[in-house]
Design an enzyme around this catalytic site. Structure first.
Site, mmCIF file in Angstrom:
data_model
loop_
_atom_site.group_PDB
_atom_site.id
_atom_site.type_symbol
_atom_site.label_atom_id
_atom_site.label_comp_id
_atom_site.label_asym_id
_atom_site.label_seq_id
_atom_site.Cartn_x
_atom_site.Cartn_y
_atom_site.Cartn_z
ATOM 1 N N GLU A 110 0.820 -1.206 0.000
ATOM 2 C CA GLU A 110 0.000 0.000 0.000
ATOM 3 C C GLU A 110 0.857 1.260 0.000
ATOM 4 O O GLU A 110 0.502 2.259 -0.638
ATOM 5 C CB GLU A 110 -0.948 0.005 1.205
ATOM 6 C CG GLU A 110 -2.056 -1.026 1.133
ATOM 7 C CD GLU A 110 -3.008 -0.798 -0.035
ATOM 8 O OE1 GLU A 110 -3.089 0.340 -0.538
ATOM 9 O OE2 GLU A 110 -3.668 -1.762 -0.462
ATOM 10 N N TYR A 135 -6.464 6.554 4.105
ATOM 11 C CA TYR A 135 -6.683 5.476 3.141
ATOM 12 C C TYR A 135 -5.818 4.258 3.448
ATOM 13 O O TYR A 135 -6.312 3.130 3.525
ATOM 14 C CB TYR A 135 -6.407 5.952 1.709
ATOM 15 C CG TYR A 135 -6.179 4.792 0.780
ATOM 16 C CD1 TYR A 135 -7.249 4.037 0.316
ATOM 17 C CD2 TYR A 135 -4.891 4.382 0.418
ATOM 18 C CE1 TYR A 135 -7.061 2.932 -0.504
ATOM 19 C CE2 TYR A 135 -4.687 3.286 -0.390
ATOM 20 C CZ TYR A 135 -5.768 2.570 -0.849
ATOM 21 O OH TYR A 135 -5.571 1.467 -1.638
ATOM 22 N N ASP A 178 -10.058 4.852 -2.456
ATOM 23 C CA ASP A 178 -9.031 5.398 -3.334
ATOM 24 C C ASP A 178 -9.711 5.907 -4.601
ATOM 25 O O ASP A 178 -10.946 6.005 -4.663
ATOM 26 C CB ASP A 178 -7.956 4.354 -3.638
ATOM 27 C CG ASP A 178 -8.479 3.193 -4.479
ATOM 28 O OD1 ASP A 178 -9.708 3.105 -4.715
ATOM 29 O OD2 ASP A 178 -7.663 2.351 -4.900
ATOM 30 N N CYS A 215 -14.954 -1.020 -14.099
ATOM 31 C CA CYS A 215 -15.472 0.345 -13.954
ATOM 32 C C CYS A 215 -14.321 1.323 -14.169
ATOM 33 O O CYS A 215 -13.991 2.133 -13.300
ATOM 34 C CB CYS A 215 -16.109 0.523 -12.574
ATOM 35 S SG CYS A 215 -17.193 1.968 -12.442
ATOM 36 N N CYS A 247 -19.667 -1.901 -18.666
ATOM 37 C CA CYS A 247 -20.877 -1.998 -17.842
ATOM 38 C C CYS A 247 -21.617 -3.319 -18.043
ATOM 39 O O CYS A 247 -22.250 -3.832 -17.106
ATOM 40 C CB CYS A 247 -21.812 -0.825 -18.138
ATOM 41 S SG CYS A 247 -21.098 0.792 -17.722
ATOM 42 N N CYS A 306 -20.393 -5.823 -15.540
ATOM 43 C CA CYS A 306 -20.275 -5.384 -14.152
ATOM 44 C C CYS A 306 -21.243 -6.138 -13.243
ATOM 45 O O CYS A 306 -22.446 -6.223 -13.539
ATOM 46 C CB CYS A 306 -20.547 -3.886 -14.054
ATOM 47 S SG CYS A 306 -20.448 -3.252 -12.359
ATOM 48 N N CYS A 357 -26.711 0.129 -10.533
ATOM 49 C CA CYS A 357 -25.952 1.325 -10.864
ATOM 50 C C CYS A 357 -26.870 2.427 -11.381
ATOM 51 O O CYS A 357 -27.404 2.332 -12.493
ATOM 52 C CB CYS A 357 -24.875 1.004 -11.896
ATOM 53 S SG CYS A 357 -23.830 2.428 -12.298
#
Length: 360
Positions: A45, A128, A146, A198, A205, A208, A214
Site C-alpha cells: 500500500e 486510506y 481510493d 469500472c 458496464c 459489471c 448502478c
C-alpha cells in the site's frame, strides 16, 4: 441517490461473489481464505500510492527479497531503502516507510496496530492506507476509498458533484456499502472492479456485477462520472545540473536535504530551481567546483506533481585531486546504479553520458 434494486448487503454479496471468481492475482495478496500478512499489505500500500500496480510489482518483490521481515528493513540504513526505492517517485514515502519499520520493530515488538485509528499515527500512513491495512490484514470493517473506489461509488449513486469537492460525500456513501463480513476482500473487490471493469474510460458496464444497481448506468451517465474540476496549469521551473568527472571515472554526487522535494536522495549538484530564466553566468555561479563547464545541447525535462522542471546540464572533466564539497562525494561510475538517484537525476546523468560519447 437510491440504489435501483437491492440494498447495501446484496451489493456487497454480489461484489464478493464476483471477486471470488475474478480477483486479480497480485504478489502481495494472500491466497483465498488466508489472512494477509500485515507487513506485506503495508509495504504494497505504501508503494501503490500515486503509482500503478504494473510499476510496483517488481519493486515489491525486490523489497521483500531483500527485507523479508519488517525487522530486516528497520535494521537497514535509510540510504539503502532510498536506493531500492529509486524510480518509484514520491520519495518521502520511502523515508516514512523506514521510520515506521523502526517504530514497529523497536517499539511495538514487530506487530502492526490492528485498527485504522492506531495505524494512522504511524509515519506516512494516512486515512486510506490505515483503512486498507486494517481491513485487509485485520478484518476491521474500515472503509477504503481510493480513486478506483471514488469512481465506482460516483457511478453507482450517480453523484454529479465535482471532485475534489465531492470526496466527503463519496466517502460517506462508500461507508454505507462496507460489510462487517469480509471487509478486506470487499475493499480489494472494489479496487479490482474500478481497475478492470469500472474503468475511467469506456467502462465495461455489461460485465459489471453491480450493473442492476448502478444509478449512473440507469441514467446513461456512468461513463461521464465522476466529474472533476478543471486542473490548474502546472508552472515551470528552471535550473542547471552539473556532472563533474575525474580521470578515474568517478562522478560527483550530492545528497539533497532531508526535508523537501526528493529529500535525502542523491543528485549531480544542481542550482536552485526557479520560475524565472537566469543567465548562464548566474547558473555557473552555483557550480559545485571550478571547472571548464560545457553545456549539453538539449536540456532535461521532468514533470512533478505540481510543476514542470527544465534543467540545463553542464559537464566538466576535473583533476583527480579535486575535493568533494560539503554534502558531496565522489562515486565510481559503475556504482551509480546502486545510488538513491531519482528518475530526473538519472536523466541528467544519461544526458551527460550521451554528450561525452558524442564528443568522442
Amino acid at each position: 441517490m437510491q440504489l435501483a434494486q437491492s440494498g447495501a448487503v446484496d451489493i456487497a454479496e454480489d461484489l464478493l461473489a464476483w471477486y471470488d471468481v475474478a480477483r486479480r492475482d497480485l504478489p502481495w495478496r494472500a491466497p483465498p481464505g488466508q489472512r494477509a500478512d500485515p507487513y506485506h499489505v503495508w509495504l504494497s500500500e505504501m508503494m501503490l500510492q500515486q503509482t500503478t500496480v504494473k510499476a510496483v510489482a517488481p519493486y515489491y518483490r525486490a523489497f521483500l527479497a531483500r527485507w523479508p521481515r519488517i525487522e530486516d528493513m528497520a535494521r537497514a540504513p535509510v540510504e539503502d531503502v532510498l536506493a531500492a526505492w529509486a524510480g518509484l517517485g514520491y520519495y518521502a514515502r520511502a523515508r516514512n516507510m523506514h521510520k515506521t519499520a523502526r517504530i514497529v520493530a523497536d517499539e511495538l515488538g514487530g506487530r502492526f496496530p490492528r485498527t485504522a485509528g492506531e495505524l494512522v499515527k504511524l509515519p506516512g500512513i494516512g486515512p486510506y492506507t490505515a483503512a486498507a491495512i486494517a481491513a485487509i490484514a485485520f478484518d476491521e470493517p474500515a472503509t477504503v476509498v481510493d480513486g478506483n473506489v471514488e469512481r465506482v461509488v460516483a457511478r453507482l449513486f450517480a453523484v454529479r458533484e465535482r471532485l475534489p469537492g465531492a470526496k466527503p460525500k463519496l466517502r460517506s456513501l462508500a461507508e454505507t456499502l462496507t460489510p462487517r463480513h469480509r471487509p478486506g476482500d470487499f475493499a480489494q473487490a472494489m479496487m479490482d472492479l474500478g481497475a478492470t471493469i469500472c474503468t475511467p474510460r469506456t467502462p465495461a458496464c455489461s460485465r459489471c456485477p453491480l450493473r442492476a444497481d448502478c444509478q449512473g448506468l440507469a441514467e446513461g451517465v456512468a461513463a461521464t462520472l465522476p466529474l472533476r474540476a478543471p486542473k490548474a496549469e502546472r508552472p515551470q521551473r528552471r535550473g542547471a545540473a552539473f556532472v563533474a568527472r575525474r580521470p578515474d571515472d568517478h562522478v560527483l554526487l550530492r545528497r539533497r536535504p532531508e526535508k523537501g522535494l526528493l529529500g535525502g536522495m542523491m543528485e549531480p549538484p544542481t542550482t536552485e530551481w526557479r520560475t524565472e530564466t537566469r543567465s548562464e553566468t548566474a547558473l555557473l555561479g552555483e557550480a559545485p567546483v571550478a571547472a571548464d563547464w560545457r553545456r549539453v545541447l538539449a536540456p532535461v525535462t521532468h514533470t512533478f506533481t505540481h510543476f514542470h522542471l527544465m534543467l540545463d546540464v553542464y559537464t566538466a572533466d576535473v583533476p583527480a585531486d579535486t575535493p568533494a564539497p560539503d554534502a558531496c562525494r565522489w562515486v565510481a561510475a559503475g556504482d551509480l546504479p546502486e545510488e538513491a538517484l531519482p528518475s530526473v537525476m538519472r536523466k541528467v546523468l544519461a544526458a551527460a553520458s550521451e554528450s561525452l560519447v558524442a564528443r568522442g
